[in-house]
Scaffold this active site. Structure first.
Site, mmCIF file in Angstrom:
data_model
loop_
_atom_site.group_PDB
_atom_site.id
_atom_site.type_symbol
_atom_site.label_atom_id
_atom_site.label_comp_id
_atom_site.label_asym_id
_atom_site.label_seq_id
_atom_site.Cartn_x
_atom_site.Cartn_y
_atom_site.Cartn_z
ATOM 1 N N SER A 28 92.786 8.995 -88.718
ATOM 2 C CA SER A 28 92.258 8.788 -87.360
ATOM 3 C C SER A 28 93.355 8.980 -86.324
ATOM 4 O O SER A 28 93.142 9.580 -85.269
ATOM 5 C CB SER A 28 91.701 7.373 -87.215
ATOM 6 N N ARG A 127 75.263 16.531 -89.993
ATOM 7 C CA ARG A 127 75.619 15.210 -89.453
ATOM 8 C C ARG A 127 75.094 15.043 -88.029
ATOM 9 O O ARG A 127 75.071 15.994 -87.264
ATOM 10 C CB ARG A 127 77.141 15.028 -89.517
ATOM 11 N N ASP A 324 84.857 2.989 -93.888
ATOM 12 C CA ASP A 324 85.210 4.087 -94.801
ATOM 13 C C ASP A 324 85.504 3.611 -96.222
ATOM 14 O O ASP A 324 85.737 4.428 -97.116
ATOM 15 C CB ASP A 324 86.438 4.839 -94.273
ATOM 16 N N LYS A 351 77.585 9.583 -93.262
ATOM 17 C CA LYS A 351 78.994 9.952 -93.471
ATOM 18 C C LYS A 351 79.072 11.320 -94.162
ATOM 19 O O LYS A 351 78.143 12.095 -94.108
ATOM 20 C CB LYS A 351 79.702 8.858 -94.274
HETATM 21 C C1 S3P Z 1 86.737 7.699 -87.474
HETATM 22 C C2 S3P Z 1 85.717 6.808 -87.284
HETATM 23 C C3 S3P Z 1 84.741 6.450 -88.324
HETATM 24 C C4 S3P Z 1 85.209 6.872 -89.706
HETATM 25 C C5 S3P Z 1 85.836 8.230 -89.746
HETATM 26 C C6 S3P Z 1 86.988 8.348 -88.770
HETATM 27 C C7 S3P Z 1 87.620 8.004 -86.337
HETATM 28 O O1 S3P Z 1 83.507 7.082 -88.026
HETATM 29 O O2 S3P Z 1 84.139 6.804 -90.597
HETATM 30 O O3 S3P Z 1 86.336 8.515 -91.046
HETATM 31 O O4 S3P Z 1 88.716 8.537 -86.547
HETATM 32 O O5 S3P Z 1 87.229 7.687 -85.207
HETATM 33 P P1 S3P Z 1 82.482 6.427 -86.966
HETATM 34 O O6 S3P Z 1 83.276 6.160 -85.780
HETATM 35 O O7 S3P Z 1 81.449 7.452 -86.708
HETATM 36 O O8 S3P Z 1 81.944 5.220 -87.654
#
Ligand code: S3P
Length: 439
Positions: A28, A127, A324, A351
């Site tokens: 992230s 998605r 996650d 996901k």
């Molecule tokens: C992420 C947010 C999450 C996560 C993804 C990375 C991010 O998704 O599942 O792997 O970097 O902002 P969501 O924000 O849609 O829940």
């Protein structure tokens, strides 16, 4: 690619940035630091940047927008173009399997005002994108999708000098990707934008934008951002190890007998540590120590030893704080005593795969007693999980979770589509090998 993971007797390792056994940088934060650096002015330098499939598509997209960057020895340097400096790309931007890339890019491009089409793999095209498209339209962005509210996303050019609108945006999902998309667009709004989300999604964007000089206040589930008056400042930052990658090794050590691992310099942002909290309530022998902060992000170490786990209940905000981690959490629960129930986790269906459905189908194939519910699953734990063959279903986290299950199973697990790990943790199998697994 098929890969067989044998049952193992013992895992030991110390992961540290000082050795060559290091947890890769946070995914992230890698996405955000690359993109935000491109929107800043001046040169940013990001150490321990994640080298993986999903971050590569982010970097390729930045190249198509005329951003110059260099990635050498896990150090990314980016020359910022400013909020309005992107070039209109010749072709559509290809975001591969990366929902983070397409959703964050959509916000940044909405701010920049150029015309662009964003697309991705077959998986990414399934998605949901309506979750970003609706609020972007509320801000005045001209954006369209394919019929199902999915990619490709087409953003139209904004007339020169025109700003986006501000106001209150109520998010329907607790999603950091959506929140970030809207905050990035909000940098180019004419007035304050306030976002309210239904749960505590990860707050890396808020921390980073503040550190880069944005006028932003975050309190509880609300974030207020004022329009950008001066360019964002460049970043100099070392990224912590990804707690979501470390999670696989943590559960591996918990369920494999005679194991002990130490992981240093891993990200311990409280909005990402739900899994650690749950494992501790399940009886995990684990010490979590915050040792400092880097770029506004708490960093520390985790020491884990093999443990007897008890089943538990996961629901509410905790689901958001470990969103996650459910594939590998399900593996921990499969080897725990008693019943584990996961509720309020409908988001898992959106996901990299429908994670409720594929977790149930694939874990059942290796002997786990798991039952699907609309918003979660129920697992009856057991000491004896036979093992067998199961598929990653195009989901990197399912591939790694099956490998972890193989370690504590009776006969090992053969993973179909094991190569998906390259999306977020290319060195995963090599690391298992270094921990003592004979792959
Ligand atoms: C992420 C947010 C999450 C996560 C993804 C990375 C991010 O998704 O599942 O792997 O970097 O902002 P969501 O924000 O849609 O829940």
């Amino acid at each position: 690619m098929d890969l067989f993971i044998p049952s193992s007797k013992k895992l030991t390792a110390i992961f540290s940035p000082e050795s060559d056994l290091n947890i890769p940088g946070d995914k992230s934060l890698s996405h955000r630091t690359a993109l935000f650096s491109a929107l800043a002015s001046g040169e940013s330098r990001i150490t321990n940047f994640l080298d993986s499939g999903v971050t590569q598509v982010m970097l390729n997209s930045l190249s198509s927008l005329g951003v110059q960057w260099k990635f050498v020895d896990n150090i990314l340097t980016v020359r910022g173009k400013g909020l309005y400096g992107f070039q209109t790309p010749v072709n559509s931007l290809y975001c591969g399997h990366s929902a983070t890339t397409i959703r964050l890019m959509a916000g940044a491009l909405a701010a920049s005002g150029i015309a662009v089409t964003l697309d991705g793999s077959e998986g990414l095209r399934k998605r949901p994108m309506d979750r970003i498209v609706e609020p972007l339209r509320q801000l005045g962005v001209k954006i369209s999708t394919a019929e199902q509210g999915t990619a490709p996303l087409v953003i139209q050019v904004r007339p020169a000098g025109q700003k986006l609108k501000g106001g209150l945006i109520e998010l329907k999902q607790a999603s950091a990707q959506v929140k970030t998309c809207i905050l990035l667009a909000g940098l180019a709004a004419e007035e304050t934008i306030t976002i309210h989300e239904p749960g505590p999604s990860r707050d890396h964007t808020e921390r980073l934008l503040k550190a880069m000089g944005a006028d932003l206040q975050a309190e509880g589930l609300q974030v207020r951002l004022n329009p950008l008056e001066k360019d964002l400042l460049p970043l100099k930052m070392r990224l912590p190890g990804d707690i979501s990658s470390a999670a696989f090794l943590i559960v591996a050590a918990l369920i494999t007998p005679n194991s002990e691992i130490i992981i240093e310099e891993v990200g311990l942002n409280p909005r990402r540590t739900g899994l650690l909290d749950v494992l501790q309530t399940m009886g995990a022998d684990m010490q979590v120590t915050v040792t400092g902060e880097n770029g506004g992000e708490p960093v520390g170490s985790v020491k884990v030893c093999s443990s007897e786990l008890q089943g538990c209940m996961v629901e509410g905000d905790l689901v958001v704080r470990m969103i996650d981690e459910f594939p590998v959490f399900a593996v921990a629960a499969a080897f725990a005593k008693g019943e584990t129930v996961v509720r309020d986790a409908q988001e898992l269906r959106y996901k990299e795969s429908d994670r409720i459905q594929v977790l149930c189908s694939e874990l059942q194939k290796i002997g786990v007693d798991i039952t699907e519910m609309e918003d979660g699953f129920v697992i009856q734990g057991s000491e004896y999980i036979s093992g067998g063959t199961a598929e990653s279903k195009g989901d990197h986290r399912l591939a790694m979770s099956l490998a972890v299950a193989g370690l504590a199973s009776q006969n090992g697990v053969n993973i179909r589509g094991a190569d998906m790990v390259s999306q977020s943790f290319p060195a995963f199998f090599e690391m298992l090998n270094r921990m003592g697994v004979e792959i």
